[in-house]
Write an enzyme that holds these catalytic residues in place. Structure first.
Site, PDB file in Angstrom:
ATOM      1  CD1 TRP A 123      -1.813   2.213   1.622  1.00 46.69           C
ATOM      2  CD2 TRP A 123      -3.367   0.816   0.931  1.00 46.69           C
ATOM      3  NE1 TRP A 123      -2.901   2.952   1.724  1.00 46.69           N
ATOM      4  CE2 TRP A 123      -3.826   2.300   0.947  1.00 46.69           C
ATOM      5  CE3 TRP A 123      -4.115  -0.261   0.038  1.00 46.69           C
ATOM      6  CZ2 TRP A 123      -5.212   2.264   0.424  1.00 46.69           C
ATOM      7  CZ3 TRP A 123      -5.114  -0.041  -0.318  1.00 46.69           C
ATOM      8  CH2 TRP A 123      -5.722   1.425  -0.083  1.00 46.69           C
ATOM      9  CG  HIS A 138      -3.267  -4.244   5.797  1.00 45.89           C
ATOM     10  ND1 HIS A 138      -4.447  -4.615   5.835  1.00 45.89           N
ATOM     11  CD2 HIS A 138      -2.974  -3.947   7.070  1.00 45.89           C
ATOM     12  CE1 HIS A 138      -4.964  -4.437   7.121  1.00 45.89           C
ATOM     13  NE2 HIS A 138      -4.048  -4.242   7.996  1.00 45.89           N
ATOM     14  CG  HIS A 195      -6.870  -2.506   8.806  1.00 47.11           C
ATOM     15  ND1 HIS A 195      -5.896  -1.795   8.890  1.00 47.11           N
ATOM     16  CD2 HIS A 195      -7.666  -2.520   7.566  1.00 47.11           C
ATOM     17  CE1 HIS A 195      -5.574  -1.341   7.706  1.00 47.11           C
ATOM     18  NE2 HIS A 195      -6.693  -1.760   6.847  1.00 47.11           N
ATOM     19  CD  GLU A 203      -8.839  -5.381   1.798  1.00 43.45           C
ATOM     20  OE1 GLU A 203      -9.758  -4.409   1.900  1.00 43.45           O
ATOM     21  OE2 GLU A 203      -7.872  -5.379   2.588  1.00 43.45           O
TER      22      GLU A 203
HETATM   23  N1  LIG Z   1      -7.436  -0.416   3.930  1.00 47.58           N
HETATM   24  C1  LIG Z   1      -6.441  -1.241   3.047  1.00 47.58           C
HETATM   25  C2  LIG Z   1      -5.224  -0.468   3.724  1.00 47.58           C
HETATM   26  C3  LIG Z   1      -4.790   0.781   3.935  1.00 47.58           C
HETATM   27  O1  LIG Z   1      -5.987   1.502   4.075  1.00 47.58           O
HETATM   28  C4  LIG Z   1      -3.699   1.123   4.520  1.00 47.58           C
HETATM   29  C5  LIG Z   1      -2.539   0.448   4.914  1.00 47.58           C
HETATM   30  C6  LIG Z   1      -1.416   0.799   4.869  1.00 47.58           C
HETATM   31  C7  LIG Z   1      -1.079   2.071   5.414  1.00 47.58           C
HETATM   32  C8  LIG Z   1      -2.091   3.052   5.097  1.00 47.58           C
HETATM   33  C9  LIG Z   1      -3.428   2.617   4.553  1.00 47.58           C
HETATM   34  N2  LIG Z   1      -4.580   3.476   4.768  1.00 47.58           N
HETATM   35  C10 LIG Z   1      -4.467   4.675   5.049  1.00 47.58           C
HETATM   36  O2  LIG Z   1      -5.131   5.649   4.779  1.00 47.58           O
HETATM   37  C11 LIG Z   1      -6.317  -2.450   3.448  1.00 47.58           C
HETATM   38  O3  LIG Z   1      -7.507  -3.053   4.073  1.00 47.58           O
HETATM   39  O4  LIG Z   1      -5.560  -3.270   3.060  1.00 47.58           O
HETATM   40 ZN   LIG Z   2      -9.205  -3.736   3.741  1.00 51.03          ZN
HETATM   41 ZN   LIG Z   3      -6.137  -4.933   4.423  1.00 48.75          ZN
END
Ligand SMILES: N[C@@H](CC(=O)c1ccccc1NC=O)C(=O)O
Ligand SMILES: [Zn+2]
Ligand SMILES: [Zn+2]
Length: 210
Positions: free
Chosen positions: A19, A49, A59, A172
């Site tokens: 990410w 993630h 999370h 995911e």
């Molecule tokens: N929602 C994503 C990951 C995510 O949003 C995220 C992962 C790592 C660092 C920052 C993230 N989101 C920041 O707004 C997931 O669920 O994998």
């Molecule tokens: Zn997610």
């Molecule tokens: Zn995730």
């Protein structure tokens, strides 16, 4: 005769896309057999993630369940693969006419994330009205072949919360390019990481012989 298991996991390797801004995946053999005299010993650094993974509700909700608190039966059992290719987003109106066959697990095939090594500029996301429909149909797990159920720049994570509020857990970054729509047996077990906000999984399916 039962069908062959199909691996729907992204291979984890140095170079897989994380990410944006998150910890890159890294694996190396830290101690060589030549030096230890007996064994090679690897070390891995990763975000929870990256690659094919599940989200624990913690999370996106400080009071949500953590990985080791999640029921494992969610991640084993009948799943229906549904083709939603070509849609910018998926919500109630896209799914209401589709038969889920009573499956408690649905896997959405968007094909909007073609390369696991490149974080996509855009990908199919879910709209906030999806949760109630899935609950009504008895769905408990939603899997998708994208990095997230919400758009990259979302700060409110409407789809994550809509699913959570309706008792649907999230899987995911699955790979469905070679999986045709239909019914399958799914196994995608998280690691028992105490307090974890998510976990990598090895996700596999085989055709359901009902
Ligand atoms: N929602 C994503 C990951 C995510 O949003 C995220 C992962 C790592 C660092 C920052 C993230 N989101 C920041 O707004 C997931 O669920 O994998
Ligand atoms: Zn997610
Ligand atoms: Zn995730």
């Amino acid at each position: 005769m039962t069908g062959k298991w199909i691996d729907i996991s992204q291979p984890l390797h140095n170079g897989i896309a994380e990410w944006p801004g998150d910890t890159p995946f890294h694996y190396e053999v830290k101690f060589l057999k030549a030096d230890t005299g007996s064994v090679n010993i690897g070390q891995m650094t990763t975000s929870m993630h990256t690659g094919t993974h599940i989200d624990a509700p913690f999370h996106y909700d400080n009071d949500g369940l953590k990985v080791d608190e999640l029921p494992i039966d969610i991640y084993i059992g009948k799943a229906r693969v549904i083709d939603v290719t070509g849609l910018e987003s998926v919500g109630h109106s896209d799914l209401e006419q589709i038969d889920f066959g009573g499956a408690e697990r649905i896997l959405l095939k968007t094909l909007s994330r073609p390369d696991a090594d490149v974080f996509p500029e855009t990908y199919t996301f879910l709209r906030r009205d999806i949760g109630p429909l899935l609950k009504e149909r008895g769905v408990r797990l939603l899997g998708i072949d994208t990095p997230s159920v919400d758009p990259e720049l979302s700060k409110t994570l409407d789809a994550h919360h809509s699913l959570h509020d309706n008792g649907v857990l999230i899987l995911e970054n699955i790979v469905l390019a070679s999986v045709e729509p239909g019914d399958y047996e799914l196994i995608a077990l998280p690691l028992p990481i105490k307090g974890g906000d998510g976990s990598p999984v090895r996700a596999v399916v085989r055709k359901w012989e009902g």
